[in-house]
Design a protein around this motif. Sequence first.
Motif, PDB file in Angstrom:
ATOM      1  N   ASP A   1      37.419  46.173  40.563  1.00  0.00           N
ATOM      2  CA  ASP A   1      37.105  47.480  40.000  1.00  0.00           C
ATOM      3  C   ASP A   1      38.170  47.954  39.015  1.00  0.00           C
ATOM      4  OD1 ASP A   1      34.696  47.845  41.314  1.00  0.00           O
ATOM      5  OD2 ASP A   1      35.614  48.782  43.065  1.00  0.00           O
ATOM      6  N   ARG A   2      39.388  47.444  39.154  1.00  0.00           N
ATOM      7  CA  ARG A   2      40.526  47.982  38.406  1.00  0.00           C
ATOM      8  C   ARG A   2      40.860  47.159  37.157  1.00  0.00           C
ATOM      9  NH1 ARG A   2      45.656  48.227  42.032  1.00  0.00           N
ATOM     10  NH2 ARG A   2      44.422  49.813  43.122  1.00  0.00           N
ATOM     11  N   LEU A   3      40.655  45.815  37.200  1.00  0.00           N
ATOM     12  CA  LEU A   3      41.139  44.928  36.143  1.00  0.00           C
ATOM     13  C   LEU A   3      39.989  44.311  35.347  1.00  0.00           C
ATOM     14  CD1 LEU A   3      43.936  43.043  38.120  1.00  0.00           C
ATOM     15  CD2 LEU A   3      44.175  45.092  36.693  1.00  0.00           C
ATOM     16  N   ASP A   4      40.349  43.633  34.275  1.00  0.00           N
ATOM     17  CA  ASP A   4      39.399  42.886  33.461  1.00  0.00           C
ATOM     18  C   ASP A   4      38.951  41.652  34.242  1.00  0.00           C
ATOM     19  OD1 ASP A   4      38.335  40.948  31.597  1.00  0.00           O
ATOM     20  OD2 ASP A   4      39.180  42.134  29.973  1.00  0.00           O
ATOM     21  N   LYS A   5      37.694  41.625  34.655  1.00  0.00           N
ATOM     22  CA  LYS A   5      37.200  40.553  35.532  1.00  0.00           C
ATOM     23  C   LYS A   5      37.238  39.200  34.838  1.00  0.00           C
ATOM     24  CE  LYS A   5      34.053  43.684  38.009  1.00  0.00           C
ATOM     25  NZ  LYS A   5      34.361  44.873  37.176  1.00  0.00           N
ATOM     26  N   ARG A   6      36.923  39.163  33.561  1.00  0.00           N
ATOM     27  CA  ARG A   6      36.904  37.893  32.846  1.00  0.00           C
ATOM     28  C   ARG A   6      38.293  37.266  32.821  1.00  0.00           C
ATOM     29  NH1 ARG A   6      38.229  37.501  27.641  1.00  0.00           N
ATOM     30  NH2 ARG A   6      37.842  35.526  26.563  1.00  0.00           N
TER      31      ARG A   6
ATOM     32  N   THR B   1      35.821  35.040  44.647  1.00  0.00           N
ATOM     33  CA  THR B   1      34.399  35.242  44.917  1.00  0.00           C
ATOM     34  C   THR B   1      33.927  36.678  44.676  1.00  0.00           C
ATOM     35  OG1 THR B   1      34.461  33.430  46.521  1.00  0.00           O
ATOM     36  CG2 THR B   1      32.562  34.913  46.601  1.00  0.00           C
ATOM     37  N   PRO B   2      34.586  37.717  45.210  1.00  0.00           N
ATOM     38  CA  PRO B   2      34.121  39.080  44.899  1.00  0.00           C
ATOM     39  C   PRO B   2      34.207  39.420  43.419  1.00  0.00           C
ATOM     40  CG  PRO B   2      35.627  39.095  46.773  1.00  0.00           C
ATOM     41  CD  PRO B   2      35.714  37.736  46.157  1.00  0.00           C
ATOM     42  N   VAL B   3      35.247  38.926  42.753  1.00  0.00           N
ATOM     43  CA  VAL B   3      35.381  39.181  41.312  1.00  0.00           C
ATOM     44  C   VAL B   3      34.223  38.531  40.565  1.00  0.00           C
ATOM     45  CG1 VAL B   3      36.834  38.854  39.279  1.00  0.00           C
ATOM     46  CG2 VAL B   3      37.890  39.367  41.490  1.00  0.00           C
ATOM     47  N   ARG B   4      33.926  37.284  40.898  1.00  0.00           N
ATOM     48  CA  ARG B   4      32.833  36.570  40.217  1.00  0.00           C
ATOM     49  C   ARG B   4      31.486  37.223  40.509  1.00  0.00           C
ATOM     50  NH1 ARG B   4      30.302  32.623  42.755  1.00  0.00           N
ATOM     51  NH2 ARG B   4      32.176  32.092  43.978  1.00  0.00           N
ATOM     52  N   GLN B   5      31.260  37.632  41.766  1.00  0.00           N
ATOM     53  CA  GLN B   5      29.987  38.261  42.116  1.00  0.00           C
ATOM     54  C   GLN B   5      29.777  39.563  41.353  1.00  0.00           C
ATOM     55  OE1 GLN B   5      27.536  37.308  44.283  1.00  0.00           O
ATOM     56  NE2 GLN B   5      28.481  35.389  44.904  1.00  0.00           N
ATOM     57  N   SER B   6      30.812  40.385  41.265  1.00  0.00           N
ATOM     58  CA  SER B   6      30.672  41.679  40.582  1.00  0.00           C
ATOM     59  C   SER B   6      30.702  41.531  39.066  1.00  0.00           C
ATOM     60  CB  SER B   6      31.773  42.641  41.043  1.00  0.00           C
ATOM     61  OG  SER B   6      33.060  42.110  40.827  1.00  0.00           O
ATOM     62  N   PHE B   7      31.098  40.362  38.552  1.00  0.00           N
ATOM     63  CA  PHE B   7      31.121  40.110  37.113  1.00  0.00           C
ATOM     64  C   PHE B   7      29.721  39.838  36.564  1.00  0.00           C
ATOM     65  CE2 PHE B   7      32.214  37.092  33.509  1.00  0.00           C
ATOM     66  CZ  PHE B   7      32.656  38.084  32.649  1.00  0.00           C
ATOM     67  N   VAL B   8      28.797  39.438  37.428  1.00  0.00           N
ATOM     68  CA  VAL B   8      27.454  39.065  36.968  1.00  0.00           C
ATOM     69  C   VAL B   8      26.783  40.220  36.245  1.00  0.00           C
ATOM     70  CG1 VAL B   8      25.154  38.324  37.702  1.00  0.00           C
ATOM     71  CG2 VAL B   8      27.180  37.311  38.755  1.00  0.00           C
ATOM     72  N   VAL B   9      26.835  41.424  36.825  1.00  0.00           N
ATOM     73  CA  VAL B   9      26.162  42.566  36.214  1.00  0.00           C
ATOM     74  C   VAL B   9      26.802  42.929  34.878  1.00  0.00           C
ATOM     75  CG1 VAL B   9      27.550  44.390  37.310  1.00  0.00           C
ATOM     76  CG2 VAL B   9      25.159  44.829  36.722  1.00  0.00           C
ATOM     77  N   GLU B  10      28.081  42.642  34.690  1.00  0.00           N
ATOM     78  CA  GLU B  10      28.724  42.909  33.406  1.00  0.00           C
ATOM     79  C   GLU B  10      28.221  41.960  32.320  1.00  0.00           C
ATOM     80  OE1 GLU B  10      32.935  43.121  33.408  1.00  0.00           O
ATOM     81  OE2 GLU B  10      33.016  44.800  34.799  1.00  0.00           O
TER      82      GLU B  10
ATOM     83  N   ALA C   1      22.276  48.624  45.187  1.00  0.00           N
ATOM     84  CA  ALA C   1      22.326  49.801  46.044  1.00  0.00           C
ATOM     85  C   ALA C   1      23.610  50.596  45.921  1.00  0.00           C
ATOM     86  CB  ALA C   1      22.120  49.375  47.506  1.00  0.00           C
ATOM     87  N   VAL C   2      24.548  50.176  45.065  1.00  0.00           N
ATOM     88  CA  VAL C   2      25.840  50.855  44.982  1.00  0.00           C
ATOM     89  C   VAL C   2      26.079  51.356  43.564  1.00  0.00           C
ATOM     90  CG1 VAL C   2      26.784  49.429  46.827  1.00  0.00           C
ATOM     91  CG2 VAL C   2      27.135  48.734  44.466  1.00  0.00           C
ATOM     92  N   THR C   3      26.957  52.349  43.444  1.00  0.00           N
ATOM     93  CA  THR C   3      27.323  52.878  42.138  1.00  0.00           C
ATOM     94  C   THR C   3      28.287  51.914  41.449  1.00  0.00           C
ATOM     95  OG1 THR C   3      29.124  54.120  43.147  1.00  0.00           O
ATOM     96  CG2 THR C   3      27.027  55.254  42.898  1.00  0.00           C
ATOM     97  N   PRO C   4      28.335  51.911  40.106  1.00  0.00           N
ATOM     98  CA  PRO C   4      29.173  50.948  39.384  1.00  0.00           C
ATOM     99  C   PRO C   4      30.643  51.020  39.758  1.00  0.00           C
ATOM    100  CG  PRO C   4      27.667  52.037  37.872  1.00  0.00           C
ATOM    101  CD  PRO C   4      27.532  52.740  39.180  1.00  0.00           C
ATOM    102  N   ALA C   5      31.169  52.218  39.970  1.00  0.00           N
ATOM    103  CA  ALA C   5      32.599  52.364  40.266  1.00  0.00           C
ATOM    104  C   ALA C   5      32.970  51.754  41.602  1.00  0.00           C
ATOM    105  CB  ALA C   5      32.985  53.838  40.240  1.00  0.00           C
ATOM    106  N   MET C   6      31.992  51.550  42.472  1.00  0.00           N
ATOM    107  CA  MET C   6      32.248  51.010  43.807  1.00  0.00           C
ATOM    108  C   MET C   6      31.806  49.553  43.948  1.00  0.00           C
ATOM    109  SD  MET C   6      33.694  53.054  45.962  1.00  0.00           S
ATOM    110  CE  MET C   6      34.214  54.767  45.975  1.00  0.00           C
ATOM    111  N   ARG C   7      31.198  48.992  42.904  1.00  0.00           N
ATOM    112  CA  ARG C   7      30.566  47.677  43.063  1.00  0.00           C
ATOM    113  C   ARG C   7      31.566  46.594  43.469  1.00  0.00           C
ATOM    114  NH1 ARG C   7      27.702  47.472  38.616  1.00  0.00           N
ATOM    115  NH2 ARG C   7      25.791  48.185  39.629  1.00  0.00           N
ATOM    116  N   GLY C   8      32.745  46.560  42.834  1.00  0.00           N
ATOM    117  CA  GLY C   8      33.726  45.531  43.177  1.00  0.00           C
ATOM    118  C   GLY C   8      34.172  45.633  44.621  1.00  0.00           C
ATOM    119  N   ARG C   9      34.457  46.849  45.089  1.00  0.00           N
ATOM    120  CA  ARG C   9      34.920  47.021  46.463  1.00  0.00           C
ATOM    121  C   ARG C   9      33.818  46.716  47.476  1.00  0.00           C
ATOM    122  NH1 ARG C   9      37.771  52.674  45.099  1.00  0.00           N
ATOM    123  NH2 ARG C   9      36.454  52.353  43.257  1.00  0.00           N
ATOM    124  N   VAL C  10      32.603  47.124  47.161  1.00  0.00           N
ATOM    125  CA  VAL C  10      31.500  46.824  48.079  1.00  0.00           C
ATOM    126  C   VAL C  10      31.229  45.324  48.118  1.00  0.00           C
ATOM    127  CG1 VAL C  10      29.038  47.158  48.541  1.00  0.00           C
ATOM    128  CG2 VAL C  10      30.459  49.105  47.870  1.00  0.00           C
TER     129      VAL C  10
END
Length: 441
Positions: free
Chosen positions: A95-100, A146-155, A361-370
Amino acid sequence: MPAYAGGAETDRTDRGKALPPPAKRRMFGSLHVRNYRLYVSGQVVSLVGLWMQRVAQDWLVLELSDGSPVALGIAAALQFAPTLFLSLWAGVLADRLDKRKLLLVLETGLGLCALALGLLDVTGVAELWHVYLLCLLLGAVSAVETPVRQSFVVEMVGRDQLTNAVALNSMTFNLARMVGPAVAGGLIIFVGTGWVFLINAVSFLGVIVGLFLMRPADLHRSEPVPREKGQLREGLRYVRGRPDLVILLFLVFFISTFGLNFYVTLAVIARNTFGGDADAYGLLSTMLAVGTLAGATLAARRSAKGKPRLRLLILGALAFGVLEIAAGLMPSLLLTGVVLIPVGIAMMTFTTTANATVQLAVTPAMRGRVMGLYMLVFLGGNPVGGPVMGWLAEHFTARAPLVAGGIVSILAALVGGLVLARRGGLTLPTHRLGLRRRSRV
């Protein structure tokens, strides 16, 4: 689909061209996005190497431990244990850093782990504790990646194409799962496990190059979360305030911990029950991969029809449990492999639906943490499930983990499905012009 206020949640591809309307995107809609095409191209190469390594690693552990299922379970536990401690913090970083940029570093780390194991093996100095140590290091990097890669898909693809992209990711993953074990089985016999690890190390160049060539300006980024104290607790409070998410995570935990135990059971069944070699293990892994590829393909086709549905999630979990029990009771290697095909279809129906549902089901600001919590639940139970399934295989029969995992999956699906049905499903928040609407899965 509605866009997020202030974000970049608009459908766009190369140089500002609009994507086709949803009705025309169909099965391969996400591939209209250049960044996603680069990502998938790299993943095809890297994931084949990953599945080759998984087969080789399991076989190396069995060789170094004289065929001990418990040793195989310990290796799996060490590889997944870091998820318990790192995946939640990885969600905060996502949520905080550049995922790529973060993924470029993490993928390099995964490649170096494979290189180290390969060099130890080909030089003939590998011992069981070496494998254990590298399993732990690999697990530590994977727990963050894994969480970084999963949340990067929507970006990469935007919210409207997320369900399709998750399904296509699963197709890529399981295509590699079908090819990798089959190739690894032959290579282990002819050149040994060490060269398989080295090939996997080289394969990481595919995903690294793909990430490097992406256009950052084309990413659908939400505003990064500023660094503040208590962000991890904030994410946990968010999930705790969503009983619907808690129930879904409960369902995912029990099925993944006790039902998705194939990393322990297939090698043991091939070697100890049917007296096979690495080819037999590769055959079972490939048959399961045929099913998972078919299941992911069906999920991609369904994604053109709209959001994932609660009924499909529960039916997939129930079918998986029943079929896993059947696979555990088959009398021959060939019949076990045949039943693993529908097992794979049901497994992918459940996992792709669960993944897409949580992200929507989650808001964008929370997607990485969820997603960090999701991956903790999805993988974090393996340090418990791996040794337990290894113990069952060693003290009863190699078939016992499949039967027990199927029973647990059925019970979890029934309990989770009844509670979710009583609550009316999952609540999906969407945002447009700062206003919130809520819809039901």
